[in-house]
Design a protein around this motif. Structure first.
Motif, PDB file in Angstrom:
ATOM      1  N   LEU A   1      49.439 -29.822 -21.252  1.00 59.52           N
ATOM      2  CA  LEU A   1      48.232 -29.525 -22.010  1.00 59.52           C
ATOM      3  C   LEU A   1      47.101 -29.370 -21.011  1.00 59.52           C
ATOM      4  O   LEU A   1      47.042 -30.106 -20.017  1.00 59.52           O
ATOM      5  CB  LEU A   1      47.900 -30.667 -22.974  1.00 59.52           C
ATOM      6  N   LEU A   2      46.199 -28.433 -21.259  1.00 53.98           N
ATOM      7  CA  LEU A   2      45.031 -28.275 -20.403  1.00 53.98           C
ATOM      8  C   LEU A   2      44.118 -29.467 -20.647  1.00 53.98           C
ATOM      9  O   LEU A   2      43.796 -29.780 -21.795  1.00 53.98           O
ATOM     10  CB  LEU A   2      44.308 -26.967 -20.731  1.00 53.98           C
ATOM     11  N   THR A   3      43.737 -30.145 -19.575  1.00 49.68           N
ATOM     12  CA  THR A   3      42.893 -31.333 -19.686  1.00 49.68           C
ATOM     13  C   THR A   3      41.681 -31.203 -18.775  1.00 49.68           C
ATOM     14  O   THR A   3      41.612 -30.299 -17.936  1.00 49.68           O
ATOM     15  CB  THR A   3      43.674 -32.598 -19.258  1.00 49.68           C
ATOM     16  N   LYS A   4      40.731 -32.132 -18.925  1.00 48.31           N
ATOM     17  CA  LYS A   4      39.571 -32.134 -18.032  1.00 48.31           C
ATOM     18  C   LYS A   4      40.013 -32.354 -16.599  1.00 48.31           C
ATOM     19  O   LYS A   4      39.392 -31.872 -15.665  1.00 48.31           O
ATOM     20  CB  LYS A   4      38.588 -33.227 -18.452  1.00 48.31           C
ATOM     21  N   THR A   5      41.106 -33.092 -16.411  1.00 44.13           N
ATOM     22  CA  THR A   5      41.609 -33.381 -15.066  1.00 44.13           C
ATOM     23  C   THR A   5      42.257 -32.158 -14.432  1.00 44.13           C
ATOM     24  O   THR A   5      41.990 -31.843 -13.270  1.00 44.13           O
ATOM     25  CB  THR A   5      42.645 -34.527 -15.113  1.00 44.13           C
ATOM     26  N   ASN A   6      43.121 -31.443 -15.188  1.00 44.72           N
ATOM     27  CA  ASN A   6      43.896 -30.371 -14.544  1.00 44.72           C
ATOM     28  C   ASN A   6      43.276 -28.983 -14.677  1.00 44.72           C
ATOM     29  O   ASN A   6      43.782 -28.036 -14.088  1.00 44.72           O
ATOM     30  CB  ASN A   6      45.346 -30.363 -15.053  1.00 44.72           C
ATOM     31  N   ARG A   7      42.187 -28.838 -15.413  1.00 51.09           N
ATOM     32  CA  ARG A   7      41.653 -27.485 -15.627  1.00 51.09           C
ATOM     33  C   ARG A   7      41.117 -26.843 -14.348  1.00 51.09           C
ATOM     34  O   ARG A   7      41.030 -25.631 -14.265  1.00 51.09           O
ATOM     35  CB  ARG A   7      40.605 -27.486 -16.734  1.00 51.09           C
ATOM     36  N   ALA A   8      40.784 -27.641 -13.339  1.00 50.72           N
ATOM     37  CA  ALA A   8      40.302 -27.078 -12.077  1.00 50.72           C
ATOM     38  C   ALA A   8      41.442 -26.828 -11.083  1.00 50.72           C
ATOM     39  O   ALA A   8      41.229 -26.240 -10.031  1.00 50.72           O
ATOM     40  CB  ALA A   8      39.264 -28.007 -11.450  1.00 50.72           C
ATOM     41  N   TRP A   9      42.651 -27.282 -11.415  1.00 53.52           N
ATOM     42  CA  TRP A   9      43.785 -27.107 -10.507  1.00 53.52           C
ATOM     43  C   TRP A   9      44.212 -25.643 -10.456  1.00 53.52           C
ATOM     44  O   TRP A   9      44.256 -24.971 -11.500  1.00 53.52           O
ATOM     45  CB  TRP A   9      44.984 -27.896 -10.997  1.00 53.52           C
ATOM     46  N   PRO A  10      44.590 -25.153  -9.274  1.00 57.97           N
ATOM     47  CA  PRO A  10      45.213 -23.821  -9.222  1.00 57.97           C
ATOM     48  C   PRO A  10      46.497 -23.870 -10.059  1.00 57.97           C
ATOM     49  O   PRO A  10      47.215 -24.871 -10.042  1.00 57.97           O
ATOM     50  CB  PRO A  10      45.530 -23.623  -7.742  1.00 57.97           C
ATOM     51  N   LEU A  11      46.774 -22.802 -10.786  1.00 59.38           N
ATOM     52  CA  LEU A  11      47.935 -22.803 -11.672  1.00 59.38           C
ATOM     53  C   LEU A  11      49.224 -23.098 -10.911  1.00 59.38           C
ATOM     54  O   LEU A  11      50.077 -23.826 -11.407  1.00 59.38           O
ATOM     55  CB  LEU A  11      48.044 -21.478 -12.435  1.00 59.38           C
ATOM     56  N   ALA A  12      49.382 -22.569  -9.694  1.00 60.35           N
ATOM     57  CA  ALA A  12      50.599 -22.823  -8.912  1.00 60.35           C
ATOM     58  C   ALA A  12      50.807 -24.322  -8.694  1.00 60.35           C
ATOM     59  O   ALA A  12      51.918 -24.829  -8.831  1.00 60.35           O
ATOM     60  CB  ALA A  12      50.536 -22.097  -7.572  1.00 60.35           C
ATOM     61  N   LYS A  13      49.728 -25.036  -8.374  1.00 60.01           N
ATOM     62  CA  LYS A  13      49.816 -26.483  -8.134  1.00 60.01           C
ATOM     63  C   LYS A  13      50.178 -27.216  -9.426  1.00 60.01           C
ATOM     64  O   LYS A  13      50.998 -28.140  -9.419  1.00 60.01           O
ATOM     65  CB  LYS A  13      48.484 -27.003  -7.585  1.00 60.01           C
ATOM     66  N   LEU A  14      49.582 -26.796 -10.539  1.00 58.43           N
ATOM     67  CA  LEU A  14      49.856 -27.437 -11.825  1.00 58.43           C
ATOM     68  C   LEU A  14      51.316 -27.232 -12.234  1.00 58.43           C
ATOM     69  O   LEU A  14      51.998 -28.185 -12.628  1.00 58.43           O
ATOM     70  CB  LEU A  14      48.911 -26.890 -12.900  1.00 58.43           C
ATOM     71  N   ILE A  15      51.814 -26.009 -12.103  1.00 62.19           N
ATOM     72  CA  ILE A  15      53.215 -25.728 -12.444  1.00 62.19           C
ATOM     73  C   ILE A  15      54.134 -26.588 -11.582  1.00 62.19           C
ATOM     74  O   ILE A  15      55.044 -27.239 -12.092  1.00 62.19           O
ATOM     75  CB  ILE A  15      53.550 -24.227 -12.271  1.00 62.19           C
ATOM     76  N   GLU A  16      53.860 -26.610 -10.277  1.00 58.87           N
ATOM     77  CA  GLU A  16      54.691 -27.377  -9.345  1.00 58.87           C
ATOM     78  C   GLU A  16      54.711 -28.863  -9.734  1.00 58.87           C
ATOM     79  O   GLU A  16      55.771 -29.487  -9.771  1.00 58.87           O
ATOM     80  CB  GLU A  16      54.113 -27.196  -7.938  1.00 58.87           C
ATOM     81  N   ALA A  17      53.552 -29.429 -10.044  1.00 55.85           N
ATOM     82  CA  ALA A  17      53.454 -30.852 -10.384  1.00 55.85           C
ATOM     83  C   ALA A  17      54.191 -31.167 -11.691  1.00 55.85           C
ATOM     84  O   ALA A  17      54.929 -32.156 -11.775  1.00 55.85           O
ATOM     85  CB  ALA A  17      51.989 -31.260 -10.495  1.00 55.85           C
ATOM     86  N   VAL A  18      54.020 -30.316 -12.695  1.00 58.42           N
ATOM     87  CA  VAL A  18      54.648 -30.568 -13.997  1.00 58.42           C
ATOM     88  C   VAL A  18      56.158 -30.366 -13.920  1.00 58.42           C
ATOM     89  O   VAL A  18      56.920 -31.160 -14.477  1.00 58.42           O
ATOM     90  CB  VAL A  18      54.014 -29.686 -15.098  1.00 58.42           C
ATOM     91  N   VAL A  19      56.606 -29.338 -13.205  1.00 56.86           N
ATOM     92  CA  VAL A  19      58.043 -29.095 -13.049  1.00 56.86           C
ATOM     93  C   VAL A  19      58.694 -30.279 -12.318  1.00 56.86           C
ATOM     94  O   VAL A  19      59.753 -30.759 -12.718  1.00 56.86           O
ATOM     95  CB  VAL A  19      58.306 -27.750 -12.323  1.00 56.86           C
TER      96      VAL A  19
END
Length: 138
Positions: free
Chosen positions: A107-125
């Motif tokens: 889910l998009l959150t206040k914490t992850n909304r500034a993350w580059p999408l590549a970093k977010l995908i990598e972290a969640v995967v």
């Protein structure tokens, strides 16, 4: 009388879910039935902040195409933006019914909304793999 804008439309950012593939098409059909806009993340946009995909105020696509490491194309990922808890649960239920459950979700959150999408995908995967799958959203 001024009308206050309700904010960006609910959307889902998709990675690794080819619209021409059976699963990618099924996920998009579920989202469309729910009135949620599906946005396919392109490799050159993976450096954009997650908030830019959701079209949040103050977030813009980066001016330079992303050239860093990309998540593998077979890594399926859905970022749900602006959905209520009820809509998230509806998406999970409809995905199960349609046989198109996506493993890594966030889910998009206040914490992850500034993350580059590549970093977010990598972290969640990575988190999803560590948890051994499951159907919960991170």
């Amino acid at each position: 009388k001024k009308v206050k804008p309700s904010g960006p439309a609910p959307c889902a950012v998709l990675w690794g879910l080819d619209p021409s593939g059976e699963k990618g098409a099924a996920v998009r059909a579920v989202l469309k039935e729910m009135g949620v806009v599906a946005r396919t993340a392109l490799p050159e946009r993976l450096g954009d902040a997650a908030g830019a995909f959701a079209r949040l105020p103050g977030f813009r696509p980066t001016p330079v195409p992303y050239t860093g490491p990309a998540p593998a194309a077979e890594e399926e990922f859905v970022l749900l933006c602006g959905l209520t808890d009820a809509k998230v649960n509806e998406f999970l239920a409809r995905s199960r019914e349609a046989g198109c459950v996506v493993g890594a979700k966030a889910l998009l959150t206040k914490t992850n909304r500034a993350w580059p999408l590549a970093k977010l995908i990598e972290a969640v995967v990575a988190e999803h793999a560590q948890m051994g799958g499951g159907d919960g959203a991170a």
